[in-house]
Design an enzyme around this catalytic site. Structure first.
Site, PDB file in Angstrom:
ATOM      1  CD  GLU A  57      -4.367  -5.175  -2.259  1.00  6.97           C
ATOM      2  OE1 GLU A  57      -3.240  -4.675  -2.034  1.00  6.97           O
ATOM      3  OE2 GLU A  57      -5.270  -4.569  -2.888  1.00  6.97           O
ATOM      4  CG  HIS A 108      -2.125  -6.643  -5.609  1.00  2.00           C
ATOM      5  ND1 HIS A 108      -3.044  -6.434  -6.603  1.00  2.00           N
ATOM      6  CD2 HIS A 108      -2.041  -5.460  -4.942  1.00  2.00           C
ATOM      7  CE1 HIS A 108      -3.477  -5.192  -6.572  1.00  2.00           C
ATOM      8  NE2 HIS A 108      -2.885  -4.576  -5.556  1.00  2.00           N
ATOM      9  CG  ASN A 163      -2.336   0.618   0.768  1.00  2.00           C
ATOM     10  OD1 ASN A 163      -2.387   1.697   0.201  1.00  2.00           O
ATOM     11  ND2 ASN A 163      -3.421  -0.072   1.093  1.00  2.00           N
ATOM     12  NE  ARG A 164      -2.323   4.806  -3.270  1.00  2.00           N
ATOM     13  CZ  ARG A 164      -3.175   3.821  -3.573  1.00  2.00           C
ATOM     14  NH1 ARG A 164      -3.703   3.068  -2.617  1.00  2.00           N
ATOM     15  NH2 ARG A 164      -3.486   3.576  -4.832  1.00  2.00           N
ATOM     16  CG  HIS A 183       1.539  -2.073  -3.890  1.00  2.00           C
ATOM     17  ND1 HIS A 183       0.925  -2.208  -2.672  1.00  2.00           N
ATOM     18  CD2 HIS A 183       0.540  -2.126  -4.825  1.00  2.00           C
ATOM     19  CE1 HIS A 183      -0.390  -2.336  -2.858  1.00  2.00           C
ATOM     20  NE2 HIS A 183      -0.641  -2.285  -4.148  1.00  2.00           N
ATOM     21  CE1 TYR A 191      -7.062  -5.736  -9.672  1.00  2.00           C
ATOM     22  CE2 TYR A 191      -4.904  -6.791  -9.565  1.00  2.00           C
ATOM     23  CZ  TYR A 191      -5.689  -5.651  -9.591  1.00  2.00           C
ATOM     24  OH  TYR A 191      -5.082  -4.421  -9.539  1.00  2.00           O
TER      25      TYR A 191
END
Length: 340
Positions: free
Chosen positions: A306, A175, A76-77, A102, A177
């Site tokens: 996630e 990660h 994440n950030r 990431h 999908y």
């Protein structure tokens, strides 16, 4: 089974490893990025793939969506690609505007991991290893990372371990999908989602958490009972992120029980396939996959769940600490239990 999956643009060989039996849950994992390229179950018309994947290494090297990859050193950030620790500001390498996402450019999802161990059969086990050098994308210390991926029955489990020689923030995740319909052209938000969460982290510009914990009750973020993953455009946070791209704080008992506790469920009314997620991480990032429409207009749709530490925790004193001290051992797990 291990097979060749081509080479990177630098000439490094990539292998694809198949875990699980021919008549049950199977996963195909690449040594490039630890990518979960396929996760499939048998059906009357052949195997049904439950995750989105790409055809070759070159496609993954150019992938902007982190399809299926292992994520680190920090999932994440991190705001403004920096944090302050013990009075010193550590400058990271940004890769999403001024922020780092990431782990920065060319991070763990763009590396060829070492294939350290493999055992096939009904109970399959794959161990991947990676050395993240001191200073990589600004992070201090060399970090040795291991990802153990197993399939047993209907369970796909990932266990991370890591140890470093300097204090460093660490948050590792995966990660993939998911589109449990087995047809990526079926809308991903037709899936039914449940999250064991009473609070989420609202975000501001750049999708950086504001530092608040906001109750989900009565809002578009209330997934305490199963409902369609379709965004409800009656909340300013949905407009802020263009859909769901938010961290949900998991409800925890005093003692976490790997066998009994769960974090999220996802199911497809189209296929009857369902997933239950167990994790010892404190939160789950739910991303609705809205960026795929422009990134991959022909690929289809999927959603991400996630398990991770709180985004931007190195800059948020009120969030759970993510600093891994030199010589300490990081250990986290996630298990996806699939039924069909």
């Amino acid at each position: 089974m291990i097979r060749s999956f081509g080479t990177t643009r630098d000439g490094a060989p990539v292998r694809a490893v198949t875990l699980g039996p021919a008549d049950g849950l199977q996963a195909e994992v690449l040594t490039y990025g630890g990518i979960l390229r396929q996760l499939s179950v048998p059906g009357p018309k052949g195997r049904r793939n439950l995750v989105l994947g790409l055809p070759d290494v070159a496609a993954y090297e150019n992938d902007p969506a982190y399809l299926g990859c292992l994520v680190g050193r920090y999932g994440n950030r991190i705001a403004n690609a920096r944090y302050t620790y013990q009075g010193r500001t550590v400058e990271l390498v940004p890769n999403e505007g001024v922020n780092q996402l990431h782990g920065g450019p060319g991070a763990y999802g763009r590396k060829v991991w070492r294939l350290q161990d493999f055992q096939g059969g009904a109970d399959s086990r794959l161990v991947l290893g990676l050395t993240s050098p001191d200073g990589e994308n600004g992070f201090p210390g060399t970090l040795e990372v291991t990802a153990e991926i197993t399939i047993s029955g209907g369970d796909l489990t990932l266990r991370f371990t890591a140890i470093g020689d300097a204090d460093t923030p660490v948050s590792l995740t995966w990660h993939p999908y998911f589109n449990l319909a087995g047809d990526p052209q079926v809308a991903a938000d037709r899936q039914m989602l449940r999250l064991r969460s009473q609070h989420f982290l609202p975000v501001g510009p750049g999708l950086i958490p504001t530092g608040a914990l906001e109750p989900v009750a009565g809002t578009a973020f209330d997934f305490r009972r199963p409902r369609l993953a379709t965004p409800r455009h009656n909340h300013p946070q949905i407009f802020q992120a263009g859909g769901y791209d938010h961290c949900f704080v998991l409800d925890r008992e005093d003692t976490w029980d790997e066998a009994a506790d769960w974090a999220a469920t996802l199911s497809s009314p189209d296929s009857g396939v369902s997933l239950r997620l167990h994790t010892d991480q404190p939160s789950v990032q739910f991303y609705g996959g809205q960026g795929l429409a422009s990134q991959y207009p022909d690929l289809g749709m999927g959603v991400c769940l996630e398990p991770q530490a709180f985004p931007d925790a190195p800059n948020q004193p009120s969030f759970p600490d993510t600093m891994l001290k030199a010589g300490d051992r990081y250990s986290r797990m996630m298990r996806f239990s699939i039924s069909w």
